[in-house]
Write a protein that holds these residues in place. Structure first.
Motif, PDB file in Angstrom:
ATOM      1  N   ALA A 117      56.114 -19.520  19.981  1.00  0.00           N
ATOM      2  CA  ALA A 117      56.835 -20.065  18.621  1.00  0.00           C
ATOM      3  C   ALA A 117      58.020 -19.105  18.633  1.00  0.00           C
ATOM      4  O   ALA A 117      59.012 -19.475  18.225  1.00  0.00           O
ATOM      5  CB  ALA A 117      55.669 -19.416  17.425  1.00  0.00           C
ATOM      6  N   LEU A 118      58.095 -17.731  19.014  1.00  0.00           N
ATOM      7  CA  LEU A 118      59.329 -16.925  19.058  1.00  0.00           C
ATOM      8  C   LEU A 118      60.314 -17.477  20.113  1.00  0.00           C
ATOM      9  O   LEU A 118      61.515 -17.866  19.619  1.00  0.00           O
ATOM     10  CB  LEU A 118      58.909 -15.502  19.792  1.00  0.00           C
ATOM     11  CG  LEU A 118      60.094 -14.603  19.515  1.00  0.00           C
ATOM     12  CD1 LEU A 118      60.283 -14.199  18.066  1.00  0.00           C
ATOM     13  CD2 LEU A 118      59.575 -13.189  20.451  1.00  0.00           C
ATOM     14  N   SER A 119      59.975 -18.047  21.339  1.00  0.00           N
ATOM     15  CA  SER A 119      60.829 -18.540  22.120  1.00  0.00           C
ATOM     16  C   SER A 119      61.575 -19.823  21.551  1.00  0.00           C
ATOM     17  O   SER A 119      62.638 -20.500  21.865  1.00  0.00           O
ATOM     18  CB  SER A 119      60.093 -18.790  23.516  1.00  0.00           C
ATOM     19  OG  SER A 119      59.328 -19.681  23.330  1.00  0.00           O
ATOM     20  N   SER A 120      60.546 -20.660  21.082  1.00  0.00           N
ATOM     21  CA  SER A 120      60.943 -21.935  20.456  1.00  0.00           C
ATOM     22  C   SER A 120      62.054 -21.757  19.226  1.00  0.00           C
ATOM     23  O   SER A 120      62.957 -22.494  19.261  1.00  0.00           O
ATOM     24  CB  SER A 120      60.006 -23.045  19.951  1.00  0.00           C
ATOM     25  OG  SER A 120      59.356 -22.448  18.902  1.00  0.00           O
TER      26      SER A 120
ATOM     27  N   SER B  38      39.933 -12.485  24.769  1.00  0.00           N
ATOM     28  CA  SER B  38      40.509 -13.936  25.060  1.00  0.00           C
ATOM     29  C   SER B  38      41.274 -14.561  23.768  1.00  0.00           C
ATOM     30  O   SER B  38      42.378 -15.110  23.684  1.00  0.00           O
ATOM     31  CB  SER B  38      39.520 -14.891  25.345  1.00  0.00           C
ATOM     32  OG  SER B  38      38.281 -14.914  24.351  1.00  0.00           O
ATOM     33  N   THR B  39      40.779 -14.194  22.455  1.00  0.00           N
ATOM     34  CA  THR B  39      41.370 -14.562  21.100  1.00  0.00           C
ATOM     35  C   THR B  39      42.685 -13.784  21.115  1.00  0.00           C
ATOM     36  O   THR B  39      43.444 -14.576  20.610  1.00  0.00           O
ATOM     37  CB  THR B  39      40.431 -14.072  20.145  1.00  0.00           C
ATOM     38  OG1 THR B  39      39.197 -14.762  20.283  1.00  0.00           O
ATOM     39  CG2 THR B  39      41.156 -14.778  18.775  1.00  0.00           C
ATOM     40  N   GLU B  40      42.544 -12.537  21.301  1.00  0.00           N
ATOM     41  CA  GLU B  40      43.838 -11.628  21.447  1.00  0.00           C
ATOM     42  C   GLU B  40      44.989 -12.434  22.360  1.00  0.00           C
ATOM     43  O   GLU B  40      46.063 -12.569  22.102  1.00  0.00           O
ATOM     44  CB  GLU B  40      43.688 -10.113  21.840  1.00  0.00           C
ATOM     45  CG  GLU B  40      45.021  -9.380  21.660  1.00  0.00           C
ATOM     46  CD  GLU B  40      45.543  -9.337  20.470  1.00  0.00           C
ATOM     47  OE1 GLU B  40      44.897  -9.682  19.422  1.00  0.00           O
ATOM     48  OE2 GLU B  40      46.954  -8.920  20.557  1.00  0.00           O
ATOM     49  N   LEU B  41      44.429 -12.746  23.468  1.00  0.00           N
ATOM     50  CA  LEU B  41      45.401 -13.271  24.608  1.00  0.00           C
ATOM     51  C   LEU B  41      46.129 -14.804  23.974  1.00  0.00           C
ATOM     52  O   LEU B  41      47.123 -14.837  24.090  1.00  0.00           O
ATOM     53  CB  LEU B  41      44.680 -13.805  25.770  1.00  0.00           C
ATOM     54  CG  LEU B  41      45.325 -14.455  26.884  1.00  0.00           C
ATOM     55  CD1 LEU B  41      46.277 -13.725  27.597  1.00  0.00           C
ATOM     56  CD2 LEU B  41      44.440 -15.090  28.017  1.00  0.00           C
ATOM     57  N   ASN B  42      45.232 -15.452  23.316  1.00  0.00           N
ATOM     58  CA  ASN B  42      45.862 -16.714  22.760  1.00  0.00           C
ATOM     59  C   ASN B  42      46.618 -16.465  21.684  1.00  0.00           C
ATOM     60  O   ASN B  42      47.674 -17.095  21.559  1.00  0.00           O
ATOM     61  CB  ASN B  42      44.516 -17.543  22.176  1.00  0.00           C
ATOM     62  CG  ASN B  42      43.765 -18.135  23.440  1.00  0.00           C
ATOM     63  OD1 ASN B  42      44.304 -18.533  24.633  1.00  0.00           O
ATOM     64  ND2 ASN B  42      42.653 -18.411  23.277  1.00  0.00           N
ATOM     65  N   ARG B  43      46.363 -15.529  21.043  1.00  0.00           N
ATOM     66  CA  ARG B  43      47.207 -15.150  19.647  1.00  0.00           C
ATOM     67  C   ARG B  43      48.587 -14.669  20.401  1.00  0.00           C
ATOM     68  O   ARG B  43      49.589 -15.098  19.634  1.00  0.00           O
ATOM     69  CB  ARG B  43      46.625 -13.736  19.048  1.00  0.00           C
ATOM     70  CG  ARG B  43      47.112 -13.930  17.572  1.00  0.00           C
ATOM     71  CD  ARG B  43      46.915 -12.323  16.857  1.00  0.00           C
ATOM     72  NE  ARG B  43      46.945 -11.223  17.643  1.00  0.00           N
ATOM     73  CZ  ARG B  43      48.053 -10.770  17.497  1.00  0.00           C
ATOM     74  NH1 ARG B  43      49.110 -11.231  16.684  1.00  0.00           N
ATOM     75  NH2 ARG B  43      48.402  -9.866  18.520  1.00  0.00           N
TER      76      ARG B  43
ATOM     77  N   LYS C 111      49.942 -15.367  23.077  1.00  0.00           N
ATOM     78  CA  LYS C 111      50.691 -16.602  23.632  1.00  0.00           C
ATOM     79  C   LYS C 111      51.232 -17.487  22.734  1.00  0.00           C
ATOM     80  O   LYS C 111      52.415 -17.705  22.969  1.00  0.00           O
ATOM     81  CB  LYS C 111      49.744 -17.331  24.667  1.00  0.00           C
ATOM     82  CG  LYS C 111      49.464 -16.744  26.008  1.00  0.00           C
ATOM     83  CD  LYS C 111      48.526 -17.724  26.810  1.00  0.00           C
ATOM     84  CE  LYS C 111      48.270 -17.369  28.285  1.00  0.00           C
ATOM     85  NZ  LYS C 111      47.238 -18.023  29.073  1.00  0.00           N
ATOM     86  N   SER C 112      50.516 -17.594  21.783  1.00  0.00           N
ATOM     87  CA  SER C 112      51.116 -18.481  20.596  1.00  0.00           C
ATOM     88  C   SER C 112      52.423 -18.021  19.987  1.00  0.00           C
ATOM     89  O   SER C 112      53.075 -18.675  19.545  1.00  0.00           O
ATOM     90  CB  SER C 112      50.229 -19.043  19.641  1.00  0.00           C
ATOM     91  OG  SER C 112      49.449 -17.968  19.025  1.00  0.00           O
ATOM     92  N   PHE C 113      52.129 -16.419  19.790  1.00  0.00           N
ATOM     93  CA  PHE C 113      53.209 -15.847  19.047  1.00  0.00           C
ATOM     94  C   PHE C 113      54.691 -15.940  19.990  1.00  0.00           C
ATOM     95  O   PHE C 113      55.591 -16.226  19.442  1.00  0.00           O
ATOM     96  CB  PHE C 113      52.941 -14.447  18.768  1.00  0.00           C
ATOM     97  CG  PHE C 113      53.937 -13.667  18.296  1.00  0.00           C
ATOM     98  CD1 PHE C 113      54.425 -13.786  17.031  1.00  0.00           C
ATOM     99  CD2 PHE C 113      54.650 -12.780  19.224  1.00  0.00           C
ATOM    100  CE1 PHE C 113      55.556 -13.076  16.547  1.00  0.00           C
ATOM    101  CE2 PHE C 113      55.581 -11.846  18.717  1.00  0.00           C
ATOM    102  CZ  PHE C 113      56.211 -12.126  17.619  1.00  0.00           C
ATOM    103  N   LEU C 114      54.434 -15.595  21.218  1.00  0.00           N
ATOM    104  CA  LEU C 114      55.535 -15.834  22.104  1.00  0.00           C
ATOM    105  C   LEU C 114      56.132 -17.310  22.180  1.00  0.00           C
ATOM    106  O   LEU C 114      57.406 -17.389  22.274  1.00  0.00           O
ATOM    107  CB  LEU C 114      55.015 -15.386  23.605  1.00  0.00           C
ATOM    108  CG  LEU C 114      54.852 -13.815  23.589  1.00  0.00           C
ATOM    109  CD1 LEU C 114      54.368 -13.359  25.199  1.00  0.00           C
ATOM    110  CD2 LEU C 114      56.215 -13.074  23.242  1.00  0.00           C
TER     111      LEU C 114
END
Ligand code: ZN
Length: 191
Positions: free
Chosen positions: A56-59, A44-49, A51-54
């Motif tokens: 940040a990338l898209s923004s 679940s930590t890896e999932l959140n990591r 998600k937040s990376f993606l």
């Protein structure tokens, strides 16, 4: 021996986390992975990591899209370049160019100063022995070139060529110097 703290367990669908985010899993697989996220803190930590990376990338990609060149960008560049070129025709710019070139010429003579005596000695020999002309010419050209390089190197950090025009002028002057020297040698050879 199994532990909740160990990094990745054999049952962890680590390779399927990115597939889950991208929506590439089948409904059954999705349910399996989601239920695993509920019990495994690592996944679940890896999932959140991820998600937040993606996000940040898209923004940041969105911001990249918002950056556009000003509408008059090319126009401004061209106008700027034109004003710089026309600026060269101003008498003061010309004076600067001539001044710098004269200074460079004097610097070359100065740089050759220590070698001048040797050169003169060789020159006398050349007058007596025509065969030495080639070697002398080579030596002279080499010395002048060396002087020019030394001068150019020492000046490049202090004096910037005010324009391309002054550089051309200096190059022409240098060429004329070499030409004049070669003519001088040939004439003294004939006499
Ligand atoms: Zn896991």
């Amino acid at each position: 021996m199994t532990s909740q703290i160990s990094p990745i367990q054999d049952s962890c669908p680590s390779g399927e986390i990115s597939a889950y985010i991208d929506g590439e899993l089948s409904p059954v697989e999705e349910i399996e992975v989601e239920s695993h996220f509920g019990v495994c803190i690592i996944c679940s930590t890896e999932l959140n990591r991820q998600k937040s990376f993606l996000s940040a990338l898209s923004s940041s990609l969105e911001r990249e899209k918002e950056f556009e060149l000003p509408k008059n960008f090319t126009k401004t560049i061209v106008a700027n370049a034109e004003s710089r070129v026309s600026g060269l025709r101003r008498p003061r710019e010309r004076f600067n160019a001539v001044f710098i070139c004269t200074a460079l010429f004097l610097f070359i003579l100065f740089a050759l100063g220590s070698d001048a005596e040797t050169l003169f000695g060789i020159f006398v020999v050349v007058l007596e022995k025509a065969a030495a002309v080639g070697a002398f010419a080579f030596r002279l050209v080499y010395s002048v070139s060396l002087g020019a390089v030394v001068v150019a190197r020492s000046l490049s950090s202090q004096i910037l060529f005010s324009s391309y025009l002054s550089f051309l002028f200096f190059a022409g002057l240098f060429g004329f110097l070499l030409f004049a020297c070669s003519r001088l040698i040939l004439r003294s050879d004939r006499s």
